[in-house]
Scaffold this motif. Structure first.
Motif, short mmCIF file in Angstrom:
data_model
loop_
_atom_site.label_atom_id
_atom_site.label_comp_id
_atom_site.label_asym_id
_atom_site.label_seq_id
_atom_site.Cartn_x
_atom_site.Cartn_y
_atom_site.Cartn_z
N ILE A 90 34.70 40.18 47.10
CA ILE A 90 33.87 41.16 46.41
C ILE A 90 34.79 42.03 45.57
O ILE A 90 35.75 42.61 46.09
N VAL A 91 34.53 42.08 44.27
CA VAL A 91 35.40 42.80 43.35
C VAL A 91 34.58 43.79 42.52
O VAL A 91 33.35 43.69 42.44
N LYS A 92 35.28 44.75 41.91
CA LYS A 92 34.59 45.72 41.05
C LYS A 92 34.17 45.09 39.73
O LYS A 92 33.13 45.43 39.17
N GLU A 93 35.04 44.19 39.20
CA GLU A 93 34.76 43.53 37.93
C GLU A 93 35.01 42.03 38.08
O GLU A 93 35.95 41.63 38.75
N LEU A 94 34.17 41.22 37.44
CA LEU A 94 34.37 39.78 37.47
C LEU A 94 35.66 39.41 36.76
O LEU A 94 36.41 38.54 37.18
N VAL A 95 35.90 40.05 35.65
CA VAL A 95 37.16 39.93 34.92
C VAL A 95 37.60 41.35 34.58
O VAL A 95 36.80 42.17 34.17
N THR A 96 38.88 41.65 34.78
CA THR A 96 39.37 43.00 34.56
C THR A 96 39.50 43.25 33.07
O THR A 96 40.39 42.70 32.41
N LEU A 97 38.64 44.11 32.54
CA LEU A 97 38.61 44.35 31.11
C LEU A 97 39.78 45.19 30.64
O LEU A 97 40.27 45.03 29.54
N GLN A 172 47.31 38.98 28.84
CA GLN A 172 46.27 38.96 29.86
C GLN A 172 45.01 39.60 29.28
O GLN A 172 45.07 40.38 28.32
N TYR A 173 43.89 39.26 29.87
CA TYR A 173 42.59 39.69 29.34
C TYR A 173 42.48 41.21 29.26
O TYR A 173 41.85 41.74 28.35
N SER A 174 43.11 41.92 30.19
CA SER A 174 43.02 43.38 30.20
C SER A 174 43.71 44.04 29.01
O SER A 174 43.58 45.24 28.79
#
Length: 361
Positions: A90-97, A172-174
């Motif tokens: 369980i995470v806060k974001e599916l992908v870390t923006l 990285q995506y972030s």
């Protein structure tokens, strides 16, 4: 698959019970904004898993993707791809923006408009045609953004002839929000097309762009990502090279076998990440051909380089691209994009700007 659904306690229990009973392995991420699931197993088990999910109204309209996959080429590939166990988090974001807290998190409900693979292809084909009904006319034009990381775009990307393509070249995506902020002038007033591997990274990124207000409203995503596009256009269409994927396959190409990427040292055509070679500083995947790997290892282990401290790292190319100057551990790296000098350094030595350092273990 990814799906925007409400997170509930029963969802975790469902996935854990269902996947274990069907001997499915892989990664599942559950967040308040939805789920992102990549699992592997026998086809019959996956079909049974999908059938069970379709009984839940939460997953109505889910974009399920099935693909045949060979066995991992080695244990390292299997481990990196996450198919040696079942991981449910369980995470806060599916992908870390963003790696830093944003002043205001974008609402996923404000994401860009979805375009099917055929619609996306049509838009790319008809750019400049005022009769195109899929996107509105724009005084400035249309731009195409690749929402993936640098190592992914190196081996494959969309190359439409009449569209300005923007590759953020992020590690990285972030890092993407910062790139969007710094390039707002290239986006404002344009029709903005976006794509990623399967589409999930475009959801958050497009919402972030639209949250910037006036001039950023016309954002369109390739629904289902490159994977769906290549299924629709097996000859590649406007996509060149290979699509990097996060499973045993490593990358997937079209019937067009031409290689887009090259190895930085010998310039040989290369798009194979199966060796899973990574920069020891930033951990980004790097392309390394077998011949150069063997040559450098032979040089390093010869008496020409007797100091074992010189054997402490892998290729530092990606860090050089990103302007790294000094590391907290061996080696020190530095240089500009066009640097071509190959040499070695102790950790306390300064590398001249423009130099290219290659070390291997």
């Amino acid at each position: 698959m990814h799906k925007l659904v409400r997170l509930s306690p029963t969802l975790f229990n469902f996935y854990e019970s269902n996947c274990k009973s069907l001997s499915l392995l892989g990664r599942l991420r559950l967040s308040p904004n939805g789920v992102n699931v990549t699992v592997g197993g026998k086809l019959s088990a996956l079909e049974e898993h999908i059938a069970a999910m379709k009984l839940n109204s939460l997953f109505e309209g889910t974009n399920f993707k099935l693909a045949s996959c060979h066995e991992p080429s080695n244990d390292r590939v299997a481990k990196e791809c996450g198919f040696t166990s079942l991981s449910i988090r369980i995470v806060k974001e599916l992908v870390t923006l963003s790696s830093c807290p944003l002043p205001r998190s974008p609402e996923i409900s404000n994401a860009g408009k979805h375009l099917s693979a055929s619609e996306f292809h049509s838009v790319l084909h008809n750019v400049g045609n005022s009769q195109d009904k899929l996107i509105p006319s724009s005084n400035r034009g249309t731009v195409l953004i690749d929402a993936r990381n640098l190592f992914e775009t190196r081996i494959g990307k969309f190359c439409p002839p009449n569209v300005e393509t923007l590759d953020p070249e992020i590690r990285q995506y972030s890092d993407l929000p910062s790139w969007i902020d710094n390039n707002s002038n290239k986006l404002r007033g344009n029709n903005i097309l976006m794509y990623s591997t399967g589409g999930i990274r475009c959801e958050m990124a497009s919402a972030y762009i639209r949250s910037k207000g006036a001039g950023f409203g016309n954002v369109f995503e390739l629904y289902g990502g490159i994977q769906r596009y290549l299924e629709q256009f097996p000859d590649g269409g406007f996509f060149r090279g290979k699509n990097f994927v996060f499973d045993h396959r490593v990358s997937v190409g079209s019937s067009d076998s031409r290689i887009l990427a090259t190895f930085l040292l010998c310039s040989s055509p290369l798009d194979d990440y199966s060796s899973q070679s990574r920069c020891t500083y930033c951990r980004m995947l790097v392309l390394v051909c077998d011949n150069c790997r063997a040559l450098i290892q032979t040089m390093l282990y010869s008496k020409l380089f007797p100091d074992e401290g010189m054997l402490s790292a892998k290729f530092e190319y990606e860090c050089r691209v990103r302007g790294a100057q000094r590391m907290a551990f061996n080696p020190v790296v530095g240089g500009r994009l066009n640097g071509s000098v190959i040499h070695y350094s102790y950790n306390d030595q300064k590398i001249e700007d423009g130099a290219f350092v290659v070390l291997t273990d």
